[in-house]
Design a protein around this motif. Structure first.
Motif, PDB file in Angstrom:
ATOM      1  N   LEU A 103       0.848  -1.201   0.000  1.00  0.00           N
ATOM      2  CA  LEU A 103       0.000   0.000   0.000  1.00  0.00           C
ATOM      3  C   LEU A 103       0.879   1.245   0.000  1.00  0.00           C
ATOM      4  CD1 LEU A 103      -2.794   1.349   0.275  1.00  0.00           C
ATOM      5  CD2 LEU A 103      -2.594   1.055   2.731  1.00  0.00           C
ATOM      6  N   MET A 104       1.920   1.220   0.830  1.00  0.00           N
ATOM      7  CA  MET A 104       2.845   2.349   0.887  1.00  0.00           C
ATOM      8  C   MET A 104       3.530   2.555  -0.452  1.00  0.00           C
ATOM      9  SD  MET A 104       3.100   4.142   3.526  1.00  0.00           S
ATOM     10  CE  MET A 104       1.772   4.051   4.697  1.00  0.00           C
ATOM     11  N   ALA A 105       4.196   1.500  -0.916  1.00  0.00           N
ATOM     12  CA  ALA A 105       5.041   1.647  -2.101  1.00  0.00           C
ATOM     13  C   ALA A 105       4.224   1.946  -3.354  1.00  0.00           C
ATOM     14  CB  ALA A 105       5.869   0.378  -2.297  1.00  0.00           C
ATOM     15  N   HIS A 106       3.132   1.215  -3.540  1.00  0.00           N
ATOM     16  CA  HIS A 106       2.449   1.263  -4.831  1.00  0.00           C
ATOM     17  C   HIS A 106       1.269   2.217  -4.868  1.00  0.00           C
ATOM     18  CE1 HIS A 106       4.865  -1.936  -6.501  1.00  0.00           C
ATOM     19  NE2 HIS A 106       4.686  -2.629  -5.388  1.00  0.00           N
ATOM     20  N   VAL A 107       0.791   2.658  -3.722  1.00  0.00           N
ATOM     21  CA  VAL A 107      -0.378   3.546  -3.721  1.00  0.00           C
ATOM     22  C   VAL A 107      -0.012   4.910  -3.122  1.00  0.00           C
ATOM     23  CG1 VAL A 107      -2.789   3.809  -3.045  1.00  0.00           C
ATOM     24  CG2 VAL A 107      -1.880   1.516  -3.521  1.00  0.00           C
ATOM     25  N   ILE A 108       0.444   4.896  -1.866  1.00  0.00           N
ATOM     26  CA  ILE A 108       0.714   6.181  -1.187  1.00  0.00           C
ATOM     27  C   ILE A 108       1.931   6.866  -1.819  1.00  0.00           C
ATOM     28  CG2 ILE A 108       1.339   7.260   1.003  1.00  0.00           C
ATOM     29  CD1 ILE A 108      -1.211   6.092   1.698  1.00  0.00           C
TER      30      ILE A 108
ATOM     31  N   ALA B 141       1.957  10.177  -4.139  1.00  0.00           N
ATOM     32  CA  ALA B 141       2.595  11.363  -3.563  1.00  0.00           C
ATOM     33  C   ALA B 141       3.679  11.875  -4.516  1.00  0.00           C
ATOM     34  CB  ALA B 141       3.182  11.046  -2.187  1.00  0.00           C
ATOM     35  N   PHE B 142       4.418  10.943  -5.132  1.00  0.00           N
ATOM     36  CA  PHE B 142       5.432  11.381  -6.085  1.00  0.00           C
ATOM     37  C   PHE B 142       4.821  12.008  -7.329  1.00  0.00           C
ATOM     38  CE2 PHE B 142       8.672   9.662  -3.462  1.00  0.00           C
ATOM     39  CZ  PHE B 142       9.777  10.410  -3.803  1.00  0.00           C
ATOM     40  N   GLY B 143       3.576  11.652  -7.629  1.00  0.00           N
ATOM     41  CA  GLY B 143       2.869  12.324  -8.721  1.00  0.00           C
ATOM     42  C   GLY B 143       2.669  13.803  -8.424  1.00  0.00           C
ATOM     43  N   VAL B 144       2.610  14.147  -7.150  1.00  0.00           N
ATOM     44  CA  VAL B 144       2.556  15.557  -6.734  1.00  0.00           C
ATOM     45  C   VAL B 144       3.972  16.136  -6.713  1.00  0.00           C
ATOM     46  CG1 VAL B 144       2.061  17.097  -4.778  1.00  0.00           C
ATOM     47  CG2 VAL B 144       0.430  15.293  -5.397  1.00  0.00           C
TER      48      VAL B 144
ATOM     49  N   ASP C 225      -2.866  19.735 -19.111  1.00  0.00           N
ATOM     50  CA  ASP C 225      -2.695  18.291 -18.887  1.00  0.00           C
ATOM     51  C   ASP C 225      -1.820  18.036 -17.661  1.00  0.00           C
ATOM     52  OD1 ASP C 225      -4.237  17.692 -21.024  1.00  0.00           O
ATOM     53  OD2 ASP C 225      -2.599  17.021 -22.339  1.00  0.00           O
ATOM     54  N   GLY C 226      -0.748  18.811 -17.548  1.00  0.00           N
ATOM     55  CA  GLY C 226       0.160  18.644 -16.416  1.00  0.00           C
ATOM     56  C   GLY C 226      -0.524  18.973 -15.097  1.00  0.00           C
ATOM     57  N   TRP C 227      -1.285  20.055 -15.077  1.00  0.00           N
ATOM     58  CA  TRP C 227      -1.990  20.421 -13.836  1.00  0.00           C
ATOM     59  C   TRP C 227      -3.066  19.402 -13.506  1.00  0.00           C
ATOM     60  CZ3 TRP C 227      -0.084  23.193 -10.216  1.00  0.00           C
ATOM     61  CH2 TRP C 227       0.772  24.260 -10.492  1.00  0.00           C
ATOM     62  N   HIS C 228      -3.741  18.877 -14.536  1.00  0.00           N
ATOM     63  CA  HIS C 228      -4.742  17.832 -14.271  1.00  0.00           C
ATOM     64  C   HIS C 228      -4.075  16.610 -13.649  1.00  0.00           C
ATOM     65  CE1 HIS C 228      -7.600  19.593 -17.531  1.00  0.00           C
ATOM     66  NE2 HIS C 228      -7.779  20.167 -16.358  1.00  0.00           N
ATOM     67  N   ALA C 229      -2.908  16.256 -14.153  1.00  0.00           N
ATOM     68  CA  ALA C 229      -2.184  15.105 -13.596  1.00  0.00           C
ATOM     69  C   ALA C 229      -1.792  15.376 -12.148  1.00  0.00           C
ATOM     70  CB  ALA C 229      -0.953  14.795 -14.447  1.00  0.00           C
ATOM     71  N   ALA C 230      -1.371  16.610 -11.882  1.00  0.00           N
ATOM     72  CA  ALA C 230      -0.996  16.976 -10.510  1.00  0.00           C
ATOM     73  C   ALA C 230      -2.215  16.870  -9.594  1.00  0.00           C
ATOM     74  CB  ALA C 230      -0.427  18.398 -10.479  1.00  0.00           C
ATOM     75  N   GLU C 231      -3.329  17.344 -10.094  1.00  0.00           N
ATOM     76  CA  GLU C 231      -4.556  17.306  -9.294  1.00  0.00           C
ATOM     77  C   GLU C 231      -4.991  15.860  -9.036  1.00  0.00           C
ATOM     78  OE1 GLU C 231      -7.640  19.697 -11.232  1.00  0.00           O
ATOM     79  OE2 GLU C 231      -8.849  19.317  -9.430  1.00  0.00           O
ATOM     80  N   SER C 232      -4.910  15.033 -10.052  1.00  0.00           N
ATOM     81  CA  SER C 232      -5.306  13.626  -9.885  1.00  0.00           C
ATOM     82  C   SER C 232      -4.416  12.932  -8.858  1.00  0.00           C
ATOM     83  CB  SER C 232      -5.217  12.876 -11.215  1.00  0.00           C
ATOM     84  OG  SER C 232      -6.094  13.438 -12.151  1.00  0.00           O
ATOM     85  N   ALA C 233      -3.129  13.225  -8.918  1.00  0.00           N
ATOM     86  CA  ALA C 233      -2.205  12.611  -7.952  1.00  0.00           C
ATOM     87  C   ALA C 233      -2.544  13.072  -6.535  1.00  0.00           C
ATOM     88  CB  ALA C 233      -0.761  12.972  -8.311  1.00  0.00           C
TER      89      ALA C 233
END
Ligand code: HEC
Length: 151
Positions: A18-23, A27-30, A51-59
């Motif tokens: 959960l930590m490595a693959h989800v959290i 978080a690194f997407g931010v 597109d970049g800001w949408h990706a940031a928001e999704s992360a």
């Protein structure tokens, strides 16, 4: 409430996964979409298009919702509120990152990102490194991640 009960949660995924693959992953997407590299010139890491800001928001949304996964039955490592507080800290900071990404507010986005990191540290310092703040030698680095520098 709907028909779901506490028994309906599926929590087979280990805390490590959960930590490595989800959290960590989200978080690194931010984090990878924020900051400045200050050299002869200043390089901005913030998104430059929608597109970049949408990706940031999704992360950011993903990290916020993932914080709730830490509170599912069986996930907290003890009955202390410290676990819940750290998860809430991560949720709140992630939601601020989401709002800042939506508003394209770079500085607010950056500050929310560092607050997200403080939530990771708050929990890890208590539950992983036993309050020492030293890196735990038993934690594996993620695939593709550089080893942390020698202390
Ligand atoms: C509520 C507590 C809590 C929060 C908040 C938390 N962690 Fe963790 N984290 C843990 C625990 C406990 C472990 C150790 C799991 C184990 O080894 O069984 C861990 C382990 C990890 C690991 C190692 C996983 C592995 O493969 O062994 C990574 C990476 C990680 N966390 C990243 C993060 C990041 C990034 C954040 C913040 C965005 C964060 N964590 C927030 C409790 C937390």
């Amino acid at each position: 409430m709907g028909a779901a009960t506490l028994d309906d949660f599926r929590t087979d995924v280990s805390l490590q996964d959960l930590m490595a693959h989800v959290i960590d992953y989200n978080a690194f997407g931010v984090w990878r979409r924020q900051g400045w590299i200050i050299g002869d010139e200043v390089v901005e890491l913030f998104p430059t298009d929608d597109d970049g800001w949408h990706a940031a928001e999704s992360a950011a949304f993903s990290t916020a919702e993932a914080a709730n996964l830490l509170l599912l039955p069986g996930r907290p490592l003890d009955d202390d509120r410290a676990w819940v507080d750290a998860a809430h800290m991560l949720y709140d900071a992630s939601m601020r990152a989401q709002a800042a990404a939506l508003a394209r507010e770079k500085v607010d986005f950056f500050i929310a990102g560092s607050d997200m990191y403080q939530a990771c540290v708050a929990c890890h310092n208590r539950y992983v490194t036993g309050g020492s703040m030293e890196p735990d030698p038993t934690l594996k680095p993620l695939p593709g991640r550089e080893e942390p520098p020698e202390q």
